[in-house]
Design a protein around this motif. Structure first.
Motif, short mmCIF file in Angstrom:
data_model
loop_
_atom_site.label_atom_id
_atom_site.label_comp_id
_atom_site.label_asym_id
_atom_site.label_seq_id
_atom_site.Cartn_x
_atom_site.Cartn_y
_atom_site.Cartn_z
N LEU A 75 43.80 49.65 33.16
CA LEU A 75 44.89 48.88 33.77
C LEU A 75 44.90 49.06 35.28
CD1 LEU A 75 47.43 47.18 33.62
CD2 LEU A 75 48.73 49.28 33.15
N GLN A 76 44.66 50.27 35.75
CA GLN A 76 44.62 50.51 37.19
C GLN A 76 43.47 49.75 37.84
OE1 GLN A 76 44.70 54.66 38.18
NE2 GLN A 76 44.40 54.32 40.36
N GLY A 77 42.35 49.67 37.12
CA GLY A 77 41.23 48.89 37.64
C GLY A 77 41.55 47.41 37.74
N TRP A 78 42.25 46.87 36.72
CA TRP A 78 42.63 45.46 36.77
C TRP A 78 43.62 45.19 37.90
CZ3 TRP A 78 40.19 41.54 34.98
CH2 TRP A 78 39.42 41.63 33.83
N VAL A 79 44.54 46.12 38.12
CA VAL A 79 45.49 45.96 39.22
C VAL A 79 44.77 45.94 40.55
CG1 VAL A 79 47.41 47.05 40.44
CG2 VAL A 79 47.42 46.95 37.95
N ALA A 80 43.81 46.85 40.73
CA ALA A 80 43.04 46.88 41.98
C ALA A 80 42.27 45.58 42.18
CB ALA A 80 42.08 48.07 41.95
N LEU A 81 41.64 45.09 41.12
CA LEU A 81 40.88 43.84 41.23
C LEU A 81 41.80 42.66 41.52
CD1 LEU A 81 38.24 42.28 41.03
CD2 LEU A 81 38.59 42.13 38.56
N GLY A 82 42.96 42.63 40.83
CA GLY A 82 43.89 41.53 41.05
C GLY A 82 44.40 41.48 42.49
N LEU A 83 44.75 42.66 43.02
CA LEU A 83 45.22 42.70 44.41
C LEU A 83 44.10 42.34 45.37
CD1 LEU A 83 47.43 45.92 44.31
CD2 LEU A 83 48.21 43.56 44.50
N LEU A 84 42.88 42.77 45.06
CA LEU A 84 41.75 42.46 45.93
C LEU A 84 41.51 40.96 46.00
CD1 LEU A 84 39.44 43.71 47.62
CD2 LEU A 84 38.03 43.66 45.56
N LEU A 85 41.76 40.25 44.90
CA LEU A 85 41.55 38.80 44.87
C LEU A 85 42.75 38.02 45.37
CD1 LEU A 85 39.76 38.44 41.41
CD2 LEU A 85 38.70 38.47 43.68
N LEU A 86 43.97 38.56 45.17
CA LEU A 86 45.17 37.80 45.49
C LEU A 86 45.70 38.04 46.90
CD1 LEU A 86 47.14 38.17 42.13
CD2 LEU A 86 45.81 36.22 42.92
N VAL A 87 45.54 39.25 47.43
CA VAL A 87 46.14 39.57 48.72
C VAL A 87 45.57 38.76 49.88
CG1 VAL A 87 46.32 41.41 50.45
CG2 VAL A 87 46.96 41.85 48.08
N PRO A 88 44.23 38.52 49.96
CA PRO A 88 43.72 37.79 51.13
C PRO A 88 44.34 36.42 51.34
CG PRO A 88 41.92 38.85 49.96
CD PRO A 88 43.14 39.01 49.11
N ALA A 89 44.64 35.68 50.26
CA ALA A 89 45.18 34.33 50.42
C ALA A 89 46.55 34.35 51.10
CB ALA A 89 45.25 33.64 49.06
N PRO A 90 47.56 35.08 50.57
CA PRO A 90 48.84 35.11 51.28
C PRO A 90 48.75 35.76 52.65
CG PRO A 90 48.84 36.67 49.45
CD PRO A 90 47.61 35.83 49.29
N ALA A 91 47.80 36.69 52.83
CA ALA A 91 47.64 37.30 54.15
C ALA A 91 47.19 36.26 55.17
CB ALA A 91 46.63 38.45 54.08
N LEU A 92 46.25 35.39 54.78
CA LEU A 92 45.80 34.34 55.69
C LEU A 92 46.90 33.31 55.94
CD1 LEU A 92 42.17 33.75 54.37
CD2 LEU A 92 42.85 34.87 56.50
N VAL A 93 47.65 32.97 54.88
CA VAL A 93 48.76 32.03 55.05
C VAL A 93 49.79 32.60 56.02
CG1 VAL A 93 50.69 30.92 53.88
CG2 VAL A 93 48.44 30.93 52.81
N ALA A 94 50.13 33.88 55.85
CA ALA A 94 51.09 34.52 56.76
C ALA A 94 50.55 34.57 58.18
CB ALA A 94 51.42 35.93 56.26
N MET A 95 49.27 34.86 58.32
CA MET A 95 48.68 34.95 59.66
C MET A 95 48.77 33.62 60.40
SD MET A 95 44.79 36.06 60.74
CE MET A 95 44.07 34.57 60.03
#
Length: 222
Positions: free
Chosen positions: A46-66
């Motif tokens: 589960l911790q691995g899936w959370v890490a992978l999910g954040l790795l895939l999902l965080v860049p998109a909102p980060a770029l939108v916010a930027m």
């Protein structure tokens, strides 16, 4: 060849404590959590899936916010610069007394040095005013310098330039990007702490169940 069987020996100790099972580098942590091994728990996966999910999902909102924050900041500072250009007046001021001279005239240090000197100028209302402004070394009384005067008749900074507007907007864009990335890291850290606490609770429960059987099988400690 017969002989006495030597007693079992404990495994050799590692060279450094805690180095027999080194932790993987952070970029590969989620791969390590998915690695097939008898000790892998569901919480590890589960911790691995959370890490992978954040790795895939965080860049998109980060770029939108930027881009969103950067564009908002750019428009804000551009409006501010336009307002400053309307209310600030560029005029000429006259030195009331000589500016101090530098010990090394013509040097790079002298070229970057400024001294506060009293100057006389005309305000927006047409009245003569005096104030202090920074000038280059060695100017004599009666020399003229360019100054910016605000709507209230005080000396002020010039309006923001295009380069300053762009630099400030880029700074806010970078802050927004890092804020989203750090938020994602905080989420992962919180999930990891919860799962670690759950693993420790499960370990305590299993040991509480196993300890009595272990004690009876091996005898009470002396």
């Amino acid at each position: 060849m017969s002989g006495e069987i030597p007693p079992a020996q404990p495994p050799p100790a590692p060279e450094q404590h805690g180095q027999d099972h080194p932790r993987p580098p952070l970029p590969l942590l989620w791969l390590w959590l998915w690695r097939r091994n008898p000790l892998r728990r569901r919480t590890d996966r589960l911790q691995g899936w959370v890490a992978l999910g954040l790795l895939l999902l965080v860049p998109a909102p980060a770029l939108v916010a930027m881009f969103g924050v950067g564009d908002t900041a750019y428009r804000h500072y551009r409006t501010t610069a336009e307002h400053q250009a309307r209310i600030r007046h560029h005029t000429t001021a006259v030195l009331v007394h000589d500016a101090p001279g530098h010990l090394e005239p013509g040097s790079d240090e002298a070229n970057g040095t400024r001294y506060p000197v009293t100057v006389r100028f005309t305000g927006p209302d047409g009245q003569a005013r005096t104030a202090k402004t920074d000038v280059i070394p060695g100017l004599s009384a009666g020399s003229t310098v360019s100054v910016w005067v605000g709507a209230d008749g005080t000396l002020t900074e010039p309006p923001l330039t295009v380069e300053e507007i762009r630099s400030r907007a880029m700074g806010w864009a970078l802050v927004a990007f890092l804020a989203v990335v750090l938020a994602g890291g905080a989420v992962y850290g919180a999930v990891a702490r919860v799962l670690r606490r759950r693993n420790l609770e499960a370990w305590d429960a299993m040991w509480a169940e196993t300890a009595p059987h272990w004690s009876r099988a091996h005898g009470s400690p002396r």
